[in-house]
Design a protein around this motif. Structure first.
Motif, PDB file in Angstrom:
ATOM      1  N   SER A   1       0.816  -1.222   0.000  1.00 40.86           N
ATOM      2  CA  SER A   1       0.000   0.000   0.000  1.00 40.86           C
ATOM      3  C   SER A   1       0.845   1.265   0.000  1.00 40.86           C
ATOM      4  CB  SER A   1      -0.937   0.003   1.204  1.00 40.86           C
ATOM      5  OG  SER A   1      -0.180   0.063   2.399  1.00 40.86           O
ATOM      6  N   LYS A   2       2.066   1.186   0.527  1.00 42.58           N
ATOM      7  CA  LYS A   2       2.880   2.410   0.596  1.00 42.58           C
ATOM      8  C   LYS A   2       3.182   2.941  -0.790  1.00 42.58           C
ATOM      9  CE  LYS A   2       7.536   0.388   0.632  1.00 42.58           C
ATOM     10  NZ  LYS A   2       8.063   1.024  -0.573  1.00 42.58           N
ATOM     11  N   SER A   3       3.160   2.075  -1.783  1.00 44.27           N
ATOM     12  CA  SER A   3       3.465   2.477  -3.146  1.00 44.27           C
ATOM     13  C   SER A   3       2.218   2.850  -3.936  1.00 44.27           C
ATOM     14  CB  SER A   3       4.221   1.351  -3.860  1.00 44.27           C
ATOM     15  OG  SER A   3       5.383   1.001  -3.131  1.00 44.27           O
ATOM     16  N   VAL A   4       1.064   2.900  -3.248  1.00 40.88           N
ATOM     17  CA  VAL A   4      -0.196   3.268  -3.899  1.00 40.88           C
ATOM     18  C   VAL A   4      -0.861   4.445  -3.152  1.00 40.88           C
ATOM     19  CG1 VAL A   4      -2.492   2.457  -4.602  1.00 40.88           C
ATOM     20  CG2 VAL A   4      -0.519   0.915  -4.780  1.00 40.88           C
TER      21      VAL A   4
ATOM     22  N   LEU B   1      18.721  -2.831   6.219  1.00 42.53           N
ATOM     23  CA  LEU B   1      18.981  -3.268   7.595  1.00 42.53           C
ATOM     24  C   LEU B   1      17.632  -3.378   8.290  1.00 42.53           C
ATOM     25  CD1 LEU B   1      22.088  -1.091   8.468  1.00 42.53           C
ATOM     26  CD2 LEU B   1      21.980  -3.587   8.513  1.00 42.53           C
ATOM     27  N   ARG B   2      17.181  -4.594   8.410  1.00 42.24           N
ATOM     28  CA  ARG B   2      15.849  -4.799   8.971  1.00 42.24           C
ATOM     29  C   ARG B   2      15.963  -5.736  10.164  1.00 42.24           C
ATOM     30  NH1 ARG B   2      11.566  -3.779   4.666  1.00 42.24           N
ATOM     31  NH2 ARG B   2      10.280  -5.013   6.009  1.00 42.24           N
ATOM     32  N   SER B   3      15.655  -6.994   9.930  1.00 45.40           N
ATOM     33  CA  SER B   3      15.562  -7.938  11.043  1.00 45.40           C
ATOM     34  C   SER B   3      16.936  -8.449  11.475  1.00 45.40           C
ATOM     35  CB  SER B   3      14.715  -9.126  10.588  1.00 45.40           C
ATOM     36  OG  SER B   3      14.750 -10.139  11.538  1.00 45.40           O
TER      37      SER B   3
ATOM     38  N   LEU C   1      12.452   5.343 -10.740  1.00 43.94           N
ATOM     39  CA  LEU C   1      13.505   4.423 -10.288  1.00 43.94           C
ATOM     40  C   LEU C   1      13.328   3.013 -10.844  1.00 43.94           C
ATOM     41  CD1 LEU C   1      14.049   5.512  -6.564  1.00 43.94           C
ATOM     42  CD2 LEU C   1      15.734   5.599  -8.413  1.00 43.94           C
ATOM     43  N   PHE C   2      12.141   2.724 -11.371  1.00 40.22           N
ATOM     44  CA  PHE C   2      11.904   1.378 -11.892  1.00 40.22           C
ATOM     45  C   PHE C   2      12.120   1.284 -13.403  1.00 40.22           C
ATOM     46  CE2 PHE C   2      10.672   1.037  -7.641  1.00 40.22           C
ATOM     47  CZ  PHE C   2      10.817  -0.301  -7.308  1.00 40.22           C
ATOM     48  N   ASP C   3      12.774   2.320 -13.964  1.00 37.84           N
ATOM     49  CA  ASP C   3      13.122   2.273 -15.390  1.00 37.84           C
ATOM     50  C   ASP C   3      14.409   1.487 -15.623  1.00 37.84           C
ATOM     51  OD1 ASP C   3      10.978   3.763 -16.176  1.00 37.84           O
ATOM     52  OD2 ASP C   3      12.078   5.655 -16.370  1.00 37.84           O
TER      53      ASP C   3
ATOM     54  N   LEU D   1       5.777 -15.648   7.491  1.00 40.16           N
ATOM     55  CA  LEU D   1       7.203 -15.336   7.476  1.00 40.16           C
ATOM     56  C   LEU D   1       7.438 -14.425   6.278  1.00 40.16           C
ATOM     57  CD1 LEU D   1       9.937 -17.698   8.480  1.00 40.16           C
ATOM     58  CD2 LEU D   1      10.309 -16.438   6.379  1.00 40.16           C
ATOM     59  N   MET D   2       8.238 -13.384   6.490  1.00 38.49           N
ATOM     60  CA  MET D   2       8.524 -12.468   5.380  1.00 38.49           C
ATOM     61  C   MET D   2      10.030 -12.275   5.259  1.00 38.49           C
ATOM     62  SD  MET D   2       7.343  -8.513   4.807  1.00 38.49           S
ATOM     63  CE  MET D   2       8.695  -7.816   5.747  1.00 38.49           C
ATOM     64  N   ALA D   3      10.526 -12.310   4.042  1.00 34.48           N
ATOM     65  CA  ALA D   3      11.947 -12.055   3.800  1.00 34.48           C
ATOM     66  C   ALA D   3      12.047 -11.213   2.535  1.00 34.48           C
ATOM     67  CB  ALA D   3      12.695 -13.380   3.632  1.00 34.48           C
TER      68      ALA D   3
ATOM     69  N   ALA E   1       3.930  -4.521   7.386  1.00 32.56           N
ATOM     70  CA  ALA E   1       5.254  -5.045   7.024  1.00 32.56           C
ATOM     71  C   ALA E   1       6.398  -4.499   7.865  1.00 32.56           C
ATOM     72  CB  ALA E   1       5.526  -4.769   5.554  1.00 32.56           C
ATOM     73  N   TYR E   2       6.094  -3.586   8.763  1.00 31.40           N
ATOM     74  CA  TYR E   2       7.156  -2.973   9.570  1.00 31.40           C
ATOM     75  C   TYR E   2       6.694  -3.016  11.025  1.00 31.40           C
ATOM     76  CZ  TYR E   2       7.481  -1.637   4.768  1.00 31.40           C
ATOM     77  OH  TYR E   2       7.489  -1.722   3.401  1.00 31.40           O
ATOM     78  N   PRO E   3       7.614  -3.244  11.966  1.00 37.36           N
ATOM     79  CA  PRO E   3       7.197  -3.406  13.369  1.00 37.36           C
ATOM     80  C   PRO E   3       6.537  -2.140  13.899  1.00 37.36           C
ATOM     81  CG  PRO E   3       9.534  -3.925  13.059  1.00 37.36           C
ATOM     82  CD  PRO E   3       9.056  -3.344  11.774  1.00 37.36           C
TER      83      PRO E   3
ATOM     84  N   GLY F   1       7.830 -12.796   0.007  1.00 42.32           N
ATOM     85  CA  GLY F   1       9.148 -12.303  -0.393  1.00 42.32           C
ATOM     86  C   GLY F   1       9.030 -11.381  -1.584  1.00 42.32           C
ATOM     87  N   GLY F   2      10.118 -10.717  -1.873  1.00 41.99           N
ATOM     88  CA  GLY F   2      10.252  -9.955  -3.106  1.00 41.99           C
ATOM     89  C   GLY F   2       9.493  -8.659  -3.175  1.00 41.99           C
ATOM     90  N   GLY F   3       9.590  -8.057  -4.323  1.00 39.29           N
ATOM     91  CA  GLY F   3       8.947  -6.786  -4.626  1.00 39.29           C
ATOM     92  C   GLY F   3       8.970  -6.626  -6.133  1.00 39.29           C
ATOM     93  N   THR F   4       8.519  -5.477  -6.581  1.00 37.07           N
ATOM     94  CA  THR F   4       8.370  -5.250  -8.032  1.00 37.07           C
ATOM     95  C   THR F   4       9.579  -5.693  -8.848  1.00 37.07           C
ATOM     96  OG1 THR F   4       6.829  -3.425  -7.711  1.00 37.07           O
ATOM     97  CG2 THR F   4       8.105  -3.400  -9.758  1.00 37.07           C
ATOM     98  N   GLY F   5      10.773  -5.399  -8.344  1.00 42.98           N
ATOM     99  CA  GLY F   5      11.966  -5.666  -9.147  1.00 42.98           C
ATOM    100  C   GLY F   5      12.422  -7.115  -9.167  1.00 42.98           C
TER     101      GLY F   5
ATOM    102  N   ALA G   1       5.271  -9.719  -2.870  1.00 45.29           N
ATOM    103  CA  ALA G   1       4.689  -8.385  -2.663  1.00 45.29           C
ATOM    104  C   ALA G   1       5.030  -7.527  -3.868  1.00 45.29           C
ATOM    105  CB  ALA G   1       5.261  -7.756  -1.404  1.00 45.29           C
ATOM    106  N   ALA G   2       4.173  -6.569  -4.155  1.00 42.77           N
ATOM    107  CA  ALA G   2       4.506  -5.571  -5.186  1.00 42.77           C
ATOM    108  C   ALA G   2       3.666  -4.324  -4.973  1.00 42.77           C
ATOM    109  CB  ALA G   2       4.257  -6.116  -6.584  1.00 42.77           C
ATOM    110  N   GLY G   3       4.280  -3.204  -5.230  1.00 42.49           N
ATOM    111  CA  GLY G   3       3.585  -1.923  -5.099  1.00 42.49           C
ATOM    112  C   GLY G   3       4.023  -0.950  -6.178  1.00 42.49           C
ATOM    113  N   SER G   4       5.333  -0.739  -6.264  1.00 44.20           N
ATOM    114  CA  SER G   4       5.840   0.286  -7.186  1.00 44.20           C
ATOM    115  C   SER G   4       5.466   0.001  -8.635  1.00 44.20           C
ATOM    116  CB  SER G   4       7.358   0.384  -7.075  1.00 44.20           C
ATOM    117  OG  SER G   4       7.729   0.662  -5.749  1.00 44.20           O
ATOM    118  N   GLY G   5       5.353  -1.265  -8.962  1.00 42.21           N
ATOM    119  CA  GLY G   5       5.083  -1.650 -10.346  1.00 42.21           C
ATOM    120  C   GLY G   5       3.765  -1.129 -10.887  1.00 42.21           C
TER     121      GLY G   5
HETATM  122  C1  LIG Z   1       8.688  -5.605   3.030  1.00 41.26           C
HETATM  123  C2  LIG Z   1       8.618  -5.107   1.652  1.00 41.26           C
HETATM  124  N1  LIG Z   1       8.205  -5.931   0.683  1.00 41.26           N
HETATM  125  C3  LIG Z   1       8.121  -5.513  -0.582  1.00 41.26           C
HETATM  126  C4  LIG Z   1       8.485  -4.248  -0.940  1.00 41.26           C
HETATM  127  C5  LIG Z   1       8.451  -3.906  -2.406  1.00 41.26           C
HETATM  128  O1  LIG Z   1       7.613  -2.917  -2.744  1.00 41.26           O
HETATM  129  P1  LIG Z   1       7.647  -2.292  -4.192  1.00 41.26           P
HETATM  130  O2  LIG Z   1       7.046  -3.274  -5.116  1.00 41.26           O
HETATM  131  O3  LIG Z   1       6.845  -1.054  -4.018  1.00 41.26           O
HETATM  132  O4  LIG Z   1       9.061  -2.010  -4.556  1.00 41.26           O
HETATM  133  C6  LIG Z   1       8.926  -3.352   0.025  1.00 41.26           C
HETATM  134  C7  LIG Z   1       9.354  -2.006  -0.348  1.00 41.26           C
HETATM  135  O5  LIG Z   1      10.088  -1.331   0.304  1.00 41.26           O
HETATM  136  C8  LIG Z   1       8.997  -3.793   1.359  1.00 41.26           C
HETATM  137  O6  LIG Z   1       9.424  -2.992   2.347  1.00 41.26           O
END
Ligand SMILES: Cc1ncc(COP(=O)(O)O)c(C=O)c1O
Length: 395
Positions: free
Chosen positions: A46-49, A157-159, A271-273, A185-187, A89-91, A242-246, A261-265
């Motif tokens: 949702s942060k990317s929307v 730098l997360r978990s 930055l995604f060019d 579980l998320m990585a 997704a964040y504590p 796991g993962g993200g747009t890239g 997961a995906a948001g930016s896509g």
């Molecule tokens: C936990 C987590 N998953 C996935 C993403 C990927 O999101 P996006 O597709 O917007 O790059 C992020 C972005 O920071 C993230 O923090």
């Protein structure tokens, strides 16, 4: 008709600044994400929307399941509006929000909190009454890449939880506490998902990135699999994210991963060019008006300094997108109240014309605008509120 003509025509009666969402581009981007996910569901970041109606429309499309939210108050708000399966997704250390979560059967059923330490568990326990419904938890695993005996590290730098034994220990700690249920579980491999492997400029730098990403992916396949096996001995996991747009196609290939997961896509920001594996269509743009012409090949637009978060540098600036070929002044960059733009295309721009920009990142754009004008073809068909437009500024 080219995109600039379409956008100018669609918004001809409106006065910038405003933001638009090209719905055809958004749908094409969403379909491309689904194709890349190869049948595994995509959790929408949702942060990317940062617009509830747009989140709802994406979730109504095939291939998407659940929300990846960025704060607990946001998750509670989304659930109060009928959204379900929301992973924060964040504590969180928000005691009032934790109390609200524990006080609502539905919220406790639909929201999953992120944890990576016994300290988090203690904190949450102290914030909620003892007789609350059990809270759903997800364990965050460090997916960063470490080499040269720890002297090189790539990734967020997360978990602090990295190895199977650490994850199993924390899972066992959760299992001992009646107020919690470990369900996920998320990585997140930021060094692959969020770093373009086709950067502009140095070919040597591009080779280093690709090498790092290939090694990291190889290391993560094994470690993520082992961690998931270890945690599954102790907990009945509903999902492994796991993962993200890239990184989608790479991430979903891992057997241990059940969803990505995906948001930016969706918006496909600047930055995604810079990825070789996929391309998208710029869907979210903002228009600024030309308000003066300091010289024949310079125009100045109102506002513009909507810098993206992250390590500071030119890559965080919005991209002057249409007409193509405009650039910032090295002295001023994108300004708080005005932004000079240089280059030959400026010669044809007049006061009142508009320049279209792309944000460097995705959802942060919505912190600047109360609404998104939805464009179909050469028409604005609707305006929907952003989070900000609904009076919500979660971060
Ligand atoms: C936990 C987590 N998953 C996935 C993403 C990927 O999101 P996006 O597709 O917007 O790059 C992020 C972005 O920071 C993230 O923090």
């Amino acid at each position: 008709m080219d995109d600039r003509q379409r956008y100018d025509r669609a918004t001809a009666e409106l006065d910038p600044p405003f933001a638009i969402l090209d719905m055809e581009a958004l749908r094409a981007n969403a379909e491309s994400l689904v194709r890349r996910a190869g049948g595994k569901p995509i959790r929408v970041a949702s942060k990317s929307v940062r617009s509830r109606p747009i989140l709802e429309r994406i979730l109504a499309m095939d291939g998407f399941r659940g929300v990846m939210a960025f704060t607990l108050p946001e998750a509670l708000w989304l659930v109060s509006h009928g959204l379900s399966d929301v992973l924060v997704a964040y504590p969180t250390a928000d005691r009032a929000a934790l109390a609200r979560l524990a006080a609502s059967e539905r919220a406790a059923r639909e929201i999953t909190l992120m944890v990576d330490s016994a300290e988090h568990l203690d904190y949450i326990e102290a914030a909620v009454p003892a007789n609350s419904p059990p809270l759903r938890l997800c364990l965050d695993l460090d997916a960063g890449y470490v080499a040269f005996g720890g002297r090189f590290r790539a990734g967020a730098l997360r978990s602090p939880v990295r190895e199977p034994v650490h994850a199993a220990d924390l899972a066992a700690d959760v299992a001992k506490r009646p107020g919690f249920r470990l369900v996920g579980l998320m990585a997140y491999e930021a060094q692959i998902a969020g770093v373009g492997d086709d950067p502009q400029g140095s070919a040597a730098f591009a080779r280093v990135i690709r090498l790092m990403q290939a090694r990291s992916a190889r290391e993560l396949i094994l470690r993520r699999g082992r961690v998931v096996n270890a945690v599954r001995q102790v907990a009945d996991l509903e999902f492994v994210n796991g993962g993200g747009t890239g990184s989608i196609e790479r991430t979903v290939r891992e057997k241990a991963v059940t969803e990505c997961a995906a948001g930016s896509g969706f918006f496909h920001p600047r930055l995604f060019d810079f990825y070789r594996g996929f391309s998208g269509r710029p869907a979210a743009l903002f228009a600024l008006p030309v308000v003066r012409r300091p010289a024949p090949d310079v125009v100045t637009v109102l506002g513009g300094g909507y810098l993206a978060s992250g390590a500071p540098g030119p890559s965080r600036l919005p991209q002057p997108y249409l007409p193509p070929g405009l650039r910032y002044s090295a002295d001023e960059g994108a300004g708080e109240v005005q932004t000079p733009l240089l280059g030959q295309p400026a010669e044809d721009l007049r006061v009142g014309d508009r320049v279209w920009f792309r944000h460097a990142k995705a959802g942060e754009l919505c912190e600047r605008f109360a609404g998104l004008l939805l464009v179909e073809g050469d028409k604005v068909v609707e305006e929907v509120p952003t989070y900000r437009g609904e009076g919500k500024t979660f971060l």
